[in-house]
Design a protein around this motif. Structure first.
Motif, PDB file in Angstrom:
ATOM      1  N   THR A 134       0.813  -1.140   0.038  1.00  0.00           N
ATOM      2  CA  THR A 134       0.103  -0.081  -0.026  1.00  0.00           C
ATOM      3  C   THR A 134       0.988   1.155   0.040  1.00  0.00           C
ATOM      4  O   THR A 134       1.935   1.242   0.448  1.00  0.00           O
ATOM      5  CB  THR A 134      -0.867  -0.145   1.168  1.00  0.00           C
ATOM      6  N   SER A 135       0.255   2.288  -0.228  1.00  0.00           N
ATOM      7  CA  SER A 135       0.988   3.607  -0.309  1.00  0.00           C
ATOM      8  C   SER A 135       1.656   3.978   0.862  1.00  0.00           C
ATOM      9  O   SER A 135       0.771   3.831   2.022  1.00  0.00           O
ATOM     10  CB  SER A 135      -0.021   4.870  -0.954  1.00  0.00           C
ATOM     11  N   GLU A 150       7.060   2.887 -10.545  1.00  0.00           N
ATOM     12  CA  GLU A 150       5.684   2.976 -11.249  1.00  0.00           C
ATOM     13  C   GLU A 150       5.988   3.845 -12.546  1.00  0.00           C
ATOM     14  O   GLU A 150       5.241   4.740 -12.886  1.00  0.00           O
ATOM     15  CB  GLU A 150       4.735   3.973 -10.373  1.00  0.00           C
ATOM     16  N   SER A 196       2.305   3.752 -14.619  1.00  0.00           N
ATOM     17  CA  SER A 196       1.090   3.677 -14.038  1.00  0.00           C
ATOM     18  C   SER A 196       0.147   4.786 -14.773  1.00  0.00           C
ATOM     19  O   SER A 196      -1.185   4.820 -14.462  1.00  0.00           O
ATOM     20  CB  SER A 196       1.154   3.947 -12.591  1.00  0.00           C
ATOM     21  N   HIS A 204       2.350  -0.438  -8.461  1.00  0.00           N
ATOM     22  CA  HIS A 204       0.994  -0.489  -7.727  1.00  0.00           C
ATOM     23  C   HIS A 204      -0.070  -1.272  -8.506  1.00  0.00           C
ATOM     24  O   HIS A 204      -0.997  -2.061  -7.926  1.00  0.00           O
ATOM     25  CB  HIS A 204       0.257   0.861  -7.667  1.00  0.00           C
TER      26      HIS A 204
END
Length: 481
Positions: free
Chosen positions: A279-280, A407, A410, A438
């Motif tokens: 998760t972030s 990322e 994304s 993600h």
């Protein structure tokens, strides 16, 4: 200015995390311009003022010693007056410099995000923010001028009092026949020569305050010691294979904050590709930022080919680590200049080969001037996928042994993502690669997936094995699909 810019190149991300670009620009331009004005006019005005005061003092002593000493008794009063207002000028000058820095920061922020401003029709909001900063600067400048007027007019009043005192005392002396009228007139004429030096000294005071404030703000940055720098006996990192080991690594951004990473143990072999998911905010990007020493580990150690990264030079370490980020930064200029940023001494063939490997050569040749096409500030004339492929071409040219994809796909559409994914696959061949993802669909085929949580490395394995565990990875996957 050159020295300050060079020093800023050495400062770490921890410094820039707390700074505004506009404030730094003000320190490099406005502040140092005031310092140059002090160097330009200050010595000249000071020399002329000293010569005139000293010369007039000698001549006045020759005319009448007692009257001269009485008049020069005003000097301590003028000195006290000057020192008193000097402190006030210093404070208001400093405040106005800080405020003009805030204006520059606001301008830089608004103009850099002009597309967002217009998309939300928030021109009036930005104008209100600018007006607020502008008014704060106006208030600080108004205070400066009020103090400046009090200082200048006060000194002029004292000099006029000196003249009045000379007329009164000289007239009394003439009436007592202790002084001739021609001597009094001569005395008053030379006394008038003191007014010009006083005005020059007032200009010097103003220039000095502006210059010394600029110098103080310059030294504030120069005295910041880079948090990350080469050790005294640092060695060059040569013939890198790409083995990366993290042993009991702990890290937090500030002493007051909690640990972002704690007790991280991870071993990645040369040529291996791993995916980091979670998760972030669990520290995926932070972990990868420790490898090229954008930040230093606070606990444990990080090794490349068995050598602690703190024991090698930053230049050779970062030459061997390539980073492709989601937020691509391209410099103003041409396609050629941006690709060659990866290795400025590369020849034409090597540059074109890097572009081909990044699947960028095709769209580059369709641009109006090919590799010499100007792409605008931050590459605004290119699409997201094109910018990303240019950034990958830049890393191809750099040819690092360790790669970090943060990322990188994304923000792209499906077609662009496929092109960028293909170029990333080509780039990652035979290199140690860290992929932060993600979108879990992009790393389903990864042979090794590392799942990070607030507790550290929670799970590790392939997609199928992690799904079978029905743990943190399975929950993440379930939320997405």
């Amino acid at each position: 200015r050159s020295e300050l810019f060079a020093h800023c190149q050495k400062l770490t991300f921890q410094f820039y995390d707390k700074q505004k670009t506009g404030q730094l620009m003000t320190r490099m331009t406005n502040d140092l311009f005031s310092l140059s004005e002090l160097f330009h006019h200050g010595p000249e005005d000071a020399l002329i003022a000293i010569i005139k005061v000293a010369g007039a003092f000698v001549i006045l002593l020759g005319i009448d010693v007692k009257l001269t000493l009485v008049l020069f008794a005003f000097l301590p009063v003028m000195t006290w007056f000057g020192l008193h207002f000097n402190k006030k000028l210093n404070l208001t000058t400093r405040k106005s410099r800080d405020r003009i820095g805030d204006i520059n920061a606001q301008i830089e922020d608004s103009l850099s995000g002009i597309r967002v401003v217009k998309s939300f029709a928030n021109e009036e909001t930005e104008m209100a923010k600018f007006t607020h900063e502008n008014n704060r600067f106006l208030e600080s400048k108004r205070s400066f001028y009020q103090i400046e007027i009090s200082f200048f007019e006060g000194l002029l009043a004292i000099t006029q009092l000196v003249t009045v005192a000379a007329v009164v005392l000289g007239s009394a002396a003439v009436m007592k026949a202790s002084m001739d009228l021609p001597d009094l007139l001569t005395f008053l004429l030379y006394l008038g020569n003191l007014i010009d030096p006083v005005q020059r000294l007032m200009n010097i005071t103003k220039q000095y305050q502006e210059g010394i404030t600029g110098y103080d703000r310059f030294m504030e940055i120069m005295e910041i010691d880079p948090a990350i720098k080469d050790a005294p006996n640092a060695i060059s990192l040569l013939n890198v294979k790409g083995n990366v080991d993290l042993r009991n690594v702990g890290f937090k951004y500030n002493e007051e904050h909690d640990y972002v990473l704690k007790n991280i143990n991870l071993s990645v072999k040369s040529g291996e590709r791993i995916a980091l998911v979670g998760t972030s905010g669990v520290g995926k990007t932070t972990l990868c930022s420790l490898i090229p020493r954008f930040y230093d580990v606070m606990e444990g150690e990080l090794l490349i080919d068995g050598i602690n990264v703190k024991d090698v030079t930053l230049h050779t370490l970062r030459k061997n680590v390539g980073v492709v980020q989601q937020d691509v930064y391209l410099f103003s200029g041409t396609v050629r200049e941006n690709i060659l940023y990866g290795r400025p001494d590369a020849n034409e063939e090597e540059m074109v080969e890097a572009a081909k490997n990044a699947y960028a050569h095709g769209f580059i040749m369709e641009l109006p001037d090919g590799y010499d096409t100007d792409i605008g500030q931050r590459g605004v004339k290119l699409s997201g996928g094109q910018k990303q492929r240019l950034s990958i071409a830049r890393v191809f040219l750099k040819n690092p042994r360790v790669l970090i994809f943060d990322e990188a796909t994304s923000a792209l559409d499906n077609e662009s993502e496929k092109m960028v994914q293909a170029s990333m696959e080509t780039l990652a061949l035979n290199r140690t690669t860290f992929v932060i993802a993600h979108r879990l669909s992009t790393i389903r085929n990864a042979k090794r997936i590392i799942v990070l949580t607030e507790r550290g490395i929670e799970e590790e394995g392939t997609h199928d094995s992690l799904m079978a565990m029905e743990g943190a990875y399975a929950r993440l996957y379930g939320m997405q699909f």
